[in-house]
Design a protein around this motif. Structure first.
Motif, PDB file in Angstrom:
ATOM      1  N   ASP A   1       0.856  -1.189   0.000  1.00 10.09           N
ATOM      2  CA  ASP A   1       0.000   0.000   0.000  1.00 10.09           C
ATOM      3  C   ASP A   1       0.889   1.234   0.000  1.00 10.09           C
ATOM      4  O   ASP A   1       2.022   1.201   0.507  1.00 10.09           O
ATOM      5  CB  ASP A   1      -0.904  -0.008   1.236  1.00 10.09           C
ATOM      6  CG  ASP A   1      -2.064   0.973   1.122  1.00 10.09           C
ATOM      7  OD1 ASP A   1      -2.210   1.616   0.053  1.00 10.09           O
ATOM      8  OD2 ASP A   1      -2.825   1.118   2.092  1.00 10.09           O
ATOM      9  N   VAL A   2       0.397   2.335  -0.545  1.00  3.07           N
ATOM     10  CA  VAL A   2       1.231   3.543  -0.612  1.00  3.07           C
ATOM     11  C   VAL A   2       1.053   4.445   0.611  1.00  3.07           C
ATOM     12  O   VAL A   2       1.922   5.269   0.900  1.00  3.07           O
ATOM     13  CB  VAL A   2       0.975   4.341  -1.901  1.00  3.07           C
ATOM     14  CG1 VAL A   2       1.331   3.505  -3.114  1.00  3.07           C
ATOM     15  CG2 VAL A   2      -0.469   4.821  -1.990  1.00  3.07           C
ATOM     16  N   HIS A   3      -0.062   4.296   1.319  1.00  3.48           N
ATOM     17  CA  HIS A   3      -0.302   5.112   2.519  1.00  3.48           C
ATOM     18  C   HIS A   3      -0.189   4.222   3.746  1.00  3.48           C
ATOM     19  O   HIS A   3      -1.040   3.365   3.981  1.00  3.48           O
ATOM     20  CB  HIS A   3      -1.687   5.763   2.456  1.00  3.48           C
ATOM     21  CG  HIS A   3      -1.814   6.761   1.340  1.00  3.48           C
ATOM     22  ND1 HIS A   3      -1.109   7.937   1.300  1.00  3.48           N
ATOM     23  CD2 HIS A   3      -2.557   6.736   0.205  1.00  3.48           C
ATOM     24  CE1 HIS A   3      -1.414   8.612   0.211  1.00  3.48           C
ATOM     25  NE2 HIS A   3      -2.287   7.888  -0.485  1.00  3.48           N
ATOM     26  N   LEU A   4       0.875   4.419   4.508  1.00  2.00           N
ATOM     27  CA  LEU A   4       1.152   3.582   5.670  1.00  2.00           C
ATOM     28  C   LEU A   4       1.606   4.441   6.843  1.00  2.00           C
ATOM     29  O   LEU A   4       2.280   5.456   6.655  1.00  2.00           O
ATOM     30  CB  LEU A   4       2.275   2.583   5.348  1.00  2.00           C
ATOM     31  CG  LEU A   4       2.005   1.533   4.284  1.00  2.00           C
ATOM     32  CD1 LEU A   4       3.319   0.881   3.864  1.00  2.00           C
ATOM     33  CD2 LEU A   4       1.025   0.489   4.812  1.00  2.00           C
ATOM     34  N   PRO A   5       1.266   4.034   8.066  1.00  4.24           N
ATOM     35  CA  PRO A   5       1.760   4.747   9.244  1.00  4.24           C
ATOM     36  C   PRO A   5       3.211   4.367   9.542  1.00  4.24           C
ATOM     37  O   PRO A   5       3.723   3.365   9.045  1.00  4.24           O
ATOM     38  CB  PRO A   5       0.828   4.249  10.362  1.00  4.24           C
ATOM     39  CG  PRO A   5       0.450   2.856   9.926  1.00  4.24           C
ATOM     40  CD  PRO A   5       0.359   2.919   8.415  1.00  4.24           C
ATOM     41  N   GLY A   6       3.854   5.198  10.366  1.00  4.62           N
ATOM     42  CA  GLY A   6       5.195   4.869  10.825  1.00  4.62           C
ATOM     43  C   GLY A   6       6.280   5.445   9.949  1.00  4.62           C
ATOM     44  O   GLY A   6       6.029   6.173   8.981  1.00  4.62           O
ATOM     45  N   GLY A   7       7.518   5.114  10.304  1.00  2.00           N
ATOM     46  CA  GLY A   7       8.657   5.632   9.563  1.00  2.00           C
ATOM     47  C   GLY A   7       8.768   7.130   9.682  1.00  2.00           C
ATOM     48  O   GLY A   7       8.448   7.727  10.707  1.00  2.00           O
TER      49      GLY A   7
ATOM     50  N   GLY B   1       5.465   6.664   3.755  1.00  3.87           N
ATOM     51  CA  GLY B   1       4.566   5.608   3.293  1.00  3.87           C
ATOM     52  C   GLY B   1       5.265   4.525   2.494  1.00  3.87           C
ATOM     53  O   GLY B   1       6.407   4.156   2.767  1.00  3.87           O
ATOM     54  N   GLY B   2       4.562   4.015   1.478  1.00  8.48           N
ATOM     55  CA  GLY B   2       5.096   2.928   0.673  1.00  8.48           C
ATOM     56  C   GLY B   2       6.406   3.276  -0.013  1.00  8.48           C
ATOM     57  O   GLY B   2       7.295   2.430  -0.144  1.00  8.48           O
TER      58      GLY B   2
END
Length: 221
Positions: A58-64, A68-69
């Protein structure tokens, strides 16, 4: 070609557990899901440990650092060079498509795709093809037709920064804390703060999250 006698190892990266479960159930029998991740950091860890052939991302991710992706691709690929990344997202926005492809993903399909379509796309990526949902391919062609001009623009923007400011910029964009930057470059935290303020001002950015996105788009990390 990958066929049903050879399992294709994959990692599913999506922050919605229901989607991950549904996708896992819908994939073809020759697609072996070796793990699932719900965040940028978890994805990077699992790619490094499991080294799947294809990551469904997925291109929209939490964290980092908020990338995102695209951040997953940029940070995980060096640790697992044989792994390929296929973006799988509900978004069909040009910015999302271009960002993750520039980071190094080999394709981009939308979540409206069937399990059979995703399985076929994963196989094609594993075999060396670039795969896109039909209406998204134009975004990529348009964007990469302008790469040479944008590379020159990125070089021009970097020229605004001193060598030390560029060093600080890259570390901050990678998610380093101020004290970690200070320790890495043997300077004081106060000096780091001064350099960060200068970098943001010169690049006309307002936060470290914008800085990370800026650096990812220009493949500077």
């Amino acid at each position: 070609m990958t066929d049903e006698t050879t399992s294709l190892t994959t990692l599913i990266v999506d922050d919605h557990s229901i989607f991950r479960s549904g996708l896992r159930a819908d994939l073809a029998r020759d697609i072996q899901v070796v793990g699932e991740a719900a965040s940028v950091d978890e994805a990077i860890t699992l790619v490094t440990q499991l080294k799947p052939r294809v990551v469904l991302l997925d291109v929209h991710l939490p964290g980092g650092s908020g990338g995102g992706g695209a951040e997953v691709v940029m940070r995980a690929a060096p640790a697992s060079p044989e792994t390929l990344f296929l973006a799988l997202s509900v978004s069909d926005a040009a910015d999302d498509v271009v960002r993750v492809i520039r980071a190094g993903a080999r394709g981009y399909i939308t979540k409206s795709s069937s399990g059979a379509d995703v399985s076929d796309a994963a196989r094609r990526v594993a075999d060396g093809d670039a795969v896109f949902s039909p209406r998204l391919a134009g975004f990529v062609l348009d964007a990469f037709g302008a790469i040479s001009g944008e590379t020159a623009q990125a070089d021009h923007e970097l020229d605004r920064l001193s060598k030390r400011e560029q060093e600080v910029m890259r570390l901050i964009a990678r998610g380093y804390a101020y004290k970690e930057v200070a320790a890495d470059l043997y300077i004081s935290i106060k000096t780091v703060e001064t350099h960060v303020s200068s970098v943001l001002r010169k690049l006309q950015l307002s936060s470290r999250h914008e800085l990370t996105a800026w650096a990812l788009e220009r493949k500077l990390l």
